[in-house]
Design an enzyme around this catalytic site. Structure first.
Site, PDB file in Angstrom:
ATOM      1  N   GLY A  55      23.203  36.914  10.297  1.00 27.79           N
ATOM      2  CA  GLY A  55      23.171  36.624   8.832  1.00 27.79           C
ATOM      3  C   GLY A  55      21.869  35.629   8.497  1.00 27.79           C
ATOM      4  O   GLY A  55      22.040  34.460   9.483  1.00 27.79           O
ATOM      5  N   GLY A  92      21.311  34.446   5.337  1.00 26.40           N
ATOM      6  CA  GLY A  92      21.814  33.722   4.081  1.00 26.40           C
ATOM      7  C   GLY A  92      22.070  32.378   4.257  1.00 26.40           C
ATOM      8  O   GLY A  92      22.007  31.632   5.170  1.00 26.40           O
ATOM      9  N   THR A 141      31.969  39.391   7.322  1.00 23.40           N
ATOM     10  CA  THR A 141      31.185  40.165   6.602  1.00 23.40           C
ATOM     11  C   THR A 141      32.230  40.778   5.397  1.00 23.40           C
ATOM     12  O   THR A 141      33.285  41.419   6.253  1.00 23.40           O
ATOM     13  CB  THR A 141      30.370  41.165   7.145  1.00 23.40           C
ATOM     14  OG1 THR A 141      29.318  40.448   7.655  1.00 23.40           O
ATOM     15  CG2 THR A 141      29.755  41.996   6.223  1.00 23.40           C
ATOM     16  N   THR A 142      32.100  40.696   4.185  1.00 23.84           N
ATOM     17  CA  THR A 142      33.114  41.495   3.292  1.00 23.84           C
ATOM     18  C   THR A 142      32.431  42.762   2.843  1.00 23.84           C
ATOM     19  O   THR A 142      31.312  42.970   3.156  1.00 23.84           O
ATOM     20  CB  THR A 142      33.464  40.525   2.254  1.00 23.84           C
ATOM     21  OG1 THR A 142      32.428  40.091   1.438  1.00 23.84           O
ATOM     22  CG2 THR A 142      34.219  39.299   2.774  1.00 23.84           C
ATOM     23  N   SER A 180      38.048  38.672   9.441  1.00 20.34           N
ATOM     24  CA  SER A 180      38.491  38.080   8.448  1.00 20.34           C
ATOM     25  C   SER A 180      37.908  37.849   7.261  1.00 20.34           C
ATOM     26  O   SER A 180      36.593  37.485   7.290  1.00 20.34           O
ATOM     27  CB  SER A 180      39.196  36.819   8.994  1.00 20.34           C
ATOM     28  OG  SER A 180      40.075  36.037   7.839  1.00 20.34           O
ATOM     29  N   ALA A 181      38.540  37.916   6.223  1.00 17.39           N
ATOM     30  CA  ALA A 181      37.804  37.928   4.634  1.00 17.39           C
ATOM     31  C   ALA A 181      37.589  36.251   4.551  1.00 17.39           C
ATOM     32  O   ALA A 181      36.957  36.205   3.526  1.00 17.39           O
ATOM     33  CB  ALA A 181      38.485  38.660   3.554  1.00 17.39           C
ATOM     34  N   HIS A 218      34.513  33.177  -7.992  1.00 17.79           N
ATOM     35  CA  HIS A 218      33.455  33.033  -7.207  1.00 17.79           C
ATOM     36  C   HIS A 218      31.905  32.741  -7.798  1.00 17.79           C
ATOM     37  O   HIS A 218      31.883  33.120  -9.146  1.00 17.79           O
ATOM     38  CB  HIS A 218      33.244  34.190  -6.130  1.00 17.79           C
ATOM     39  CG  HIS A 218      34.098  34.127  -5.143  1.00 17.79           C
ATOM     40  ND1 HIS A 218      35.247  34.693  -5.135  1.00 17.79           N
ATOM     41  CD2 HIS A 218      34.166  33.578  -3.683  1.00 17.79           C
ATOM     42  CE1 HIS A 218      36.055  34.518  -4.058  1.00 17.79           C
ATOM     43  NE2 HIS A 218      35.174  33.636  -3.323  1.00 17.79           N
ATOM     44  N   LYS A 265      27.811  36.234  -5.740  1.00 14.44           N
ATOM     45  CA  LYS A 265      28.459  37.276  -4.901  1.00 14.44           C
ATOM     46  C   LYS A 265      28.285  38.700  -5.233  1.00 14.44           C
ATOM     47  O   LYS A 265      28.625  39.059  -6.295  1.00 14.44           O
ATOM     48  CB  LYS A 265      30.008  36.748  -5.127  1.00 14.44           C
ATOM     49  CG  LYS A 265      30.988  37.315  -3.907  1.00 14.44           C
ATOM     50  CD  LYS A 265      32.202  36.798  -4.035  1.00 14.44           C
ATOM     51  CE  LYS A 265      33.311  37.468  -3.069  1.00 14.44           C
ATOM     52  NZ  LYS A 265      32.804  37.511  -1.654  1.00 14.44           N
ATOM     53  N   GLY A 288      37.293  39.709  -0.831  1.00 11.56           N
ATOM     54  CA  GLY A 288      37.928  40.182   0.511  1.00 11.56           C
ATOM     55  C   GLY A 288      39.088  39.430   0.703  1.00 11.56           C
ATOM     56  O   GLY A 288      40.526  39.691   1.020  1.00 11.56           O
TER      57      GLY A 288
END
Length: 243
Positions: free
Chosen positions: A11, A13, A82-83, A105-106, A137, A141, A147
Site C-alpha cells: 500500500g 496510500g 484491505t476492505t 480485519s476491517a 468517513h 473513502k 468494513g
C-alpha cells in the site's frame, strides 16, 4: 538487525505511509520493501520483491490476487486491513491461511474490537429493539458501507437472519421487524465514526466509537503483527490475539 521481523508493506496510500513509518521506527521490524497497486507486475514476477517474514497489507482489493501470487512463492505471516472484499477474495484468504498465518480485519482499533463485543451483548439483551447502524468517513473513502459497519452488523445479526436496509428512500412504509438499517455518511476528513442505535419503546441505547486519526489503526495492526509472526498457519482474528 538480528531476529527482526522482515516486513513487506503493501500500500502506497496514506495508510501505507503510516504503516511504513511505524515499521521503520520499531526495532522489532526490518523493512524489506513497500509495494502498491502500481507494482502488481513485480509481485507476479519471480524475485522482483524480496522475501519477507511478514506482510502488512492496506491496499486496493484489486491487488489481492497479485499479493497471493507473491505469497505462494514466499509464505509469510499476513496482516491485512484491505476492505471491499467479496466472497472470492475471502476464499483466497482462506486458501492462503492453509499455508501461513493470516489475519484480516476491517478495523484494527482496540476500541472497535471492544465495541463489537458490546454490540453483540446489547443485541442479545435488547432483543426486539430496532437497530440502525450509521458510519461516517472522509470524502475519499471508496467503499460503503464500511468494513467496520459490516463487522457490527455481524455482531447484531450473527446468523444473517435480518433484512438489511441500505438507506431508505421514498414511501417505504412502516419499519419491518427484524430489519437493520445501514447508513453511510461521507464528508471532510473524518477518520471514522461508527454508531449502533438500539430503539425500544420510549428509550434508545447508542453505542459509538470515534477515531480521530488513522494512527490508531496502524498501532493496532503493528501490535497484532508482532503477535502473529511465527505462528502456525491458519485464520486469526484481531480480537482473538489482542483481547
Amino acid at each position: 538487525m538480528d531476529n527482526a521481523i522482515r516486513t513487506l508493506v503493501c500500500g502506497n496510500g496514506r495508510m501505507g505511509a503510516l504503516v511504513r513509518a511505524a515499521v521503520e521506527a520499531d526495532a522489532a521490524f526490518e523493512l524489506v520493501g513497500q509495494v502498491g497497486i502500481e507494482d502488481v507486475d513485480a509481485l507476479d514476477a519471480g524475485d522482483a520483491v524480496p522475501a519477507a517474514d511478514l506482510v502488512i497489507d492496506f491496499t486496493n482489493v484489486a491487488m489481492l490476487p497479485h499479493l497471493a501470487a507473491y505469497l505462494r512463492r514466499n509464505p509469510a505471516a499476513v496482516v491485512s486491513g484491505t476492505t471491499g472484499l467479496g466472497k472470492q477474495e475471502f476464499a483466497l484468504i482462506d486458501e492462503l491461511a492453509a499455508q501461513m498465518p493470516v489475519m484480516w480485519s476491517a478495523n484494527y482499533s482496540l476500541g472497535v474490537a471492544v465495541l463489537r463485543r458490546l454490540v453483540a451483548e446489547a443485541a442479545q439483551a435488547l432483543e426486539g429493539f430496532d437497530v440502525e447502524i450509521v458510519e461516517t468517513h472522509h470524502n475519499q473513502k471508496a467503499d460503503a458501507p464500511s468494513g467496520t459497519a459490516k463487522l457490527l452488523l455481524a455482531a447484531v445479526d450473527p446468523e444473517g437472519a435480518c433484512t438489511v436496509a441500505n438507506g431508505r428512500n421514498g414511501m417505504v412504509g412502516a419499519r419491518p421487524a427484524r430489519e437493520v438499517g445501514m447508513h453511510a455518511l461521507r464528508g471532510g476528513t473524518v477518520a471514522g465514526t461508527h454508531e449502533v442505535h438500539f430503539f425500544g419503546p420510549d428509550e434508545e441505547v447508542c453505542l459509538t466509537h470515534r477515531a480521530t486519526s488513522r494512527q490508531i489503526f496502524v498501532n493496532g495492526a503493528v501490535a497484532a503483527a508482532k503477535r502473529l509472526a511465527g505462528r502456525e498457519p491458519g485464520r486469526y482474528t484481531f480480537e482473538g490475539l489482542m483481547l
